[in-house]
Design a protein around this motif. Sequence first.
Motif, PDB file in Angstrom:
ATOM      1  N   GLU A 144      26.390  39.575 -30.655  1.00 36.23           N
ATOM      2  CA  GLU A 144      25.727  40.380 -29.620  1.00 36.23           C
ATOM      3  C   GLU A 144      24.247  40.026 -29.473  1.00 36.23           C
ATOM      4  OE1 GLU A 144      26.497  44.501 -30.348  1.00 36.23           O
ATOM      5  OE2 GLU A 144      28.675  44.275 -30.160  1.00 36.23           O
ATOM      6  N   SER A 145      23.897  38.784 -29.807  1.00 30.12           N
ATOM      7  CA  SER A 145      22.511  38.335 -29.656  1.00 30.12           C
ATOM      8  C   SER A 145      22.239  37.834 -28.244  1.00 30.12           C
ATOM      9  CB  SER A 145      22.216  37.205 -30.648  1.00 30.12           C
ATOM     10  OG  SER A 145      22.995  36.052 -30.331  1.00 30.12           O
ATOM     11  N   PHE A 146      23.279  37.361 -27.576  1.00 31.40           N
ATOM     12  CA  PHE A 146      23.181  36.781 -26.236  1.00 31.40           C
ATOM     13  C   PHE A 146      22.165  35.627 -26.182  1.00 31.40           C
ATOM     14  CE2 PHE A 146      24.678  41.141 -25.650  1.00 31.40           C
ATOM     15  CZ  PHE A 146      25.882  40.898 -24.998  1.00 31.40           C
ATOM     16  N   TYR A 147      22.170  34.821 -27.236  1.00 32.13           N
ATOM     17  CA  TYR A 147      21.294  33.658 -27.310  1.00 32.13           C
ATOM     18  C   TYR A 147      21.909  32.421 -26.641  1.00 32.13           C
ATOM     19  CZ  TYR A 147      18.175  35.782 -30.842  1.00 32.13           C
ATOM     20  OH  TYR A 147      17.263  36.560 -31.512  1.00 32.13           O
ATOM     21  N   GLY A 148      23.145  32.516 -26.196  1.00 33.86           N
ATOM     22  CA  GLY A 148      23.884  31.340 -25.757  1.00 33.86           C
ATOM     23  C   GLY A 148      23.147  30.440 -24.780  1.00 33.86           C
ATOM     24  N   ALA A 149      22.682  31.014 -23.670  1.00 34.86           N
ATOM     25  CA  ALA A 149      22.007  30.202 -22.644  1.00 34.86           C
ATOM     26  C   ALA A 149      20.716  29.593 -23.184  1.00 34.86           C
ATOM     27  CB  ALA A 149      21.710  31.066 -21.414  1.00 34.86           C
ATOM     28  N   GLU A 150      20.010  30.352 -23.991  1.00 33.21           N
ATOM     29  CA  GLU A 150      18.758  29.865 -24.584  1.00 33.21           C
ATOM     30  C   GLU A 150      19.020  28.684 -25.520  1.00 33.21           C
ATOM     31  OE1 GLU A 150      15.635  31.806 -27.675  1.00 33.21           O
ATOM     32  OE2 GLU A 150      16.164  33.052 -25.952  1.00 33.21           O
ATOM     33  N   ILE A 151      20.059  28.789 -26.337  1.00 32.40           N
ATOM     34  CA  ILE A 151      20.434  27.699 -27.241  1.00 32.40           C
ATOM     35  C   ILE A 151      20.790  26.453 -26.442  1.00 32.40           C
ATOM     36  CG2 ILE A 151      22.238  26.926 -28.843  1.00 32.40           C
ATOM     37  CD1 ILE A 151      22.242  29.833 -29.971  1.00 32.40           C
ATOM     38  N   ASP A 152      21.578  26.620 -25.410  1.00 34.46           N
ATOM     39  CA  ASP A 152      22.041  25.481 -24.613  1.00 34.46           C
ATOM     40  C   ASP A 152      20.924  24.792 -23.839  1.00 34.46           C
ATOM     41  OD1 ASP A 152      24.595  25.885 -25.508  1.00 34.46           O
ATOM     42  OD2 ASP A 152      25.334  26.858 -23.682  1.00 34.46           O
ATOM     43  N   SER A 153      19.767  25.426 -23.708  1.00 33.90           N
ATOM     44  CA  SER A 153      18.653  24.834 -22.958  1.00 33.90           C
ATOM     45  C   SER A 153      17.934  23.744 -23.752  1.00 33.90           C
ATOM     46  CB  SER A 153      17.647  25.912 -22.551  1.00 33.90           C
ATOM     47  OG  SER A 153      16.933  26.402 -23.687  1.00 33.90           O
ATOM     48  N   HIS A 154      18.222  23.607 -25.036  1.00 32.11           N
ATOM     49  CA  HIS A 154      17.549  22.619 -25.878  1.00 32.11           C
ATOM     50  C   HIS A 154      18.109  21.214 -25.653  1.00 32.11           C
ATOM     51  CE1 HIS A 154      16.429  26.373 -27.870  1.00 32.11           C
ATOM     52  NE2 HIS A 154      15.488  25.710 -28.529  1.00 32.11           N
ATOM     53  N   ASP A 155      17.295  20.208 -25.962  1.00 34.23           N
ATOM     54  CA  ASP A 155      17.737  18.816 -25.821  1.00 34.23           C
ATOM     55  C   ASP A 155      18.844  18.497 -26.828  1.00 34.23           C
ATOM     56  OD1 ASP A 155      15.704  18.007 -23.831  1.00 34.23           O
ATOM     57  OD2 ASP A 155      14.306  18.413 -25.470  1.00 34.23           O
ATOM     58  N   PHE A 156      18.616  18.897 -28.077  1.00 30.49           N
ATOM     59  CA  PHE A 156      19.597  18.703 -29.132  1.00 30.49           C
ATOM     60  C   PHE A 156      20.050  20.076 -29.620  1.00 30.49           C
ATOM     61  CE2 PHE A 156      18.417  14.270 -31.053  1.00 30.49           C
ATOM     62  CZ  PHE A 156      18.632  13.697 -29.800  1.00 30.49           C
ATOM     63  N   VAL A 157      21.344  20.230 -29.816  1.00 30.40           N
ATOM     64  CA  VAL A 157      21.887  21.449 -30.413  1.00 30.40           C
ATOM     65  C   VAL A 157      22.704  21.035 -31.632  1.00 30.40           C
ATOM     66  CG1 VAL A 157      23.320  23.495 -30.120  1.00 30.40           C
ATOM     67  CG2 VAL A 157      21.955  22.650 -28.194  1.00 30.40           C
ATOM     68  N   LEU A 158      22.229  21.426 -32.808  1.00 28.66           N
ATOM     69  CA  LEU A 158      22.881  21.061 -34.064  1.00 28.66           C
ATOM     70  C   LEU A 158      23.661  22.245 -34.605  1.00 28.66           C
ATOM     71  CD1 LEU A 158      20.139  19.283 -33.828  1.00 28.66           C
ATOM     72  CD2 LEU A 158      20.524  18.824 -36.229  1.00 28.66           C
ATOM     73  N   ARG A 159      24.917  21.985 -34.967  1.00 27.60           N
ATOM     74  CA  ARG A 159      25.744  22.993 -35.625  1.00 27.60           C
ATOM     75  C   ARG A 159      26.266  22.404 -36.926  1.00 27.60           C
ATOM     76  NH1 ARG A 159      26.467  26.836 -31.443  1.00 27.60           N
ATOM     77  NH2 ARG A 159      26.224  25.874 -29.378  1.00 27.60           N
ATOM     78  N   MET A 160      26.928  23.220 -37.718  1.00 31.09           N
ATOM     79  CA  MET A 160      27.359  22.732 -39.033  1.00 31.09           C
ATOM     80  C   MET A 160      28.671  23.357 -39.460  1.00 31.09           C
ATOM     81  SD  MET A 160      24.225  24.764 -40.790  1.00 31.09           S
ATOM     82  CE  MET A 160      23.311  24.436 -39.288  1.00 31.09           C
ATOM     83  N   ASN A 161      29.424  22.592 -40.211  1.00 33.32           N
ATOM     84  CA  ASN A 161      30.661  23.024 -40.852  1.00 33.32           C
ATOM     85  C   ASN A 161      31.672  23.569 -39.835  1.00 33.32           C
ATOM     86  OD1 ASN A 161      29.483  22.159 -43.243  1.00 33.32           O
ATOM     87  ND2 ASN A 161      28.582  24.157 -43.643  1.00 33.32           N
ATOM     88  N   LYS A 162      32.282  24.706 -40.084  1.00 36.59           N
ATOM     89  CA  LYS A 162      33.405  25.175 -39.271  1.00 36.59           C
ATOM     90  C   LYS A 162      32.982  25.703 -37.898  1.00 36.59           C
ATOM     91  CE  LYS A 162      36.603  24.417 -42.407  1.00 36.59           C
ATOM     92  NZ  LYS A 162      37.666  23.419 -42.205  1.00 36.59           N
TER      93      LYS A 162
END
Length: 339
Positions: free
Chosen positions: A152-170
Motif C-alpha cells: 500500500e505504498s503506491f510507489y510503483g510509478a515512481e520506481i518505474d521512472s528510474h533509468d535502472f530498476v534493480l530487484r533481487m531474489n524471488k
Amino acid sequence: MAMRKRTLKLLTFLVLFIFLTSFFLNYSHTGVPTTWFPKQMVLELSANFRKLIKFQPCTCASCLSQHGVSAWFDQRFNQTMQPLMNAHNALMPQDTYQWWLRLQRERKPRNLSDIVQELFSIVPGDVDPVLEKRVVGCRRCAVVGNSGNLRESFYGAEIDSHDFVLRMNKAPTLGFEADVGSKTTHHLVYPESFRELGENVSMVLVPFKSTDLQWVISATTTGTITHTYVPVPPKIKVKQDKILIYHPAFIKYVFDNWLQGHGRYPSTGILSVIFSMHVCDEVDLYGFGADSKGNWHHYWENNPSAGAFRKTGVHDADFESNVTAALAAINKIRIFKGR
C-alpha cells in the motif's frame, strides 16, 4: 541513441566553452593573442576538462560519487572497483580468491581459470564492468528490496521512472505493480534464489561459490547441475547475452570497506545497494527495513510477523541497515520507507 546525441552535444558545448574561455583569458592577460599550437590546445583543454569533471562528475543536482562531502564516505567508496566480472578482469588476488572460497565452504572447488574460460565462451565476456556509465549525464537507480513496507505504498510509478530498476531474489511484480512497479532492468540472484525473468531483464548472478559459476554454464547448456546445498533449477530461460556476473572481488570490497567484517558475508540487499552506487549517479531505495509496525517480512507474504529473512544467520542485518542509514544521512542515497 537519443542519450548519446545529447551527451555528444554537451561535450561539444563544453569543449567550445573551455576553448573560448581559455582564449579570452589568455588575450586579457597578455594584451595580444598568443600563438596556439595543437599540442598546447590539447593539453589546455584536457587540463580544464579534468578540472570540470573533478568538481562535477555528473549532471545531477547532487552526484553520488562526489568526494569531499563526507570523510566517512570517502574512506569507503573506491570508484576504481568494478562491480561486474568479464573475461579481462576475472583474475583475483590470491587472498580475495581464498576468502571467496570460504564463504560457503566448498571442499573441492574446480580450477577457477577453467571455469571462467568456459563461462565466458557462453555468456558475454566483454561486458562493460560499470555498465557503460558515461562521464556526463544523470543515471538514476531504484533498488527495490522485498520488505513488507512496500504494501500500500503506491510507489510503483515512481520506481518505474528510474533509468535502472534493480530487484533481487524471488521478488515478484505481477499483482503488486501499484506498490513495487513493473519495470526491471537488472535482477540479482544466486542459484538457490533464482526465478524466471522478463525477456529484456538482465540477470546478475551473485556467485558465493565456484559452483554458482558452473551452474550458469550448466543451466544454459546441459542442465546437469540440479542441486547445490538445496535443489536448483537445472535449466533457465534467460538469454545468454542477458547474463552478467557480479564480481567476487566486489563482494569482498563490500564486506571489507562497507561492512567492516560484520556477518559472514554481505546480503544480496546490501550488495545491490553498493552495486548501484557504482553504476548510477542517484540511488533511491525502496522496500528496505521493517514495516510501520516493526515487522520484518516480504511484501508478497501473508504472515507479516514472520521476520525470517532478517534473521538469516550469515548476514548482519542491523549493521547493513546502519550503513544505508548513514548513506542517507549524508544525502548519498534516499530511502523510501513506505506510506
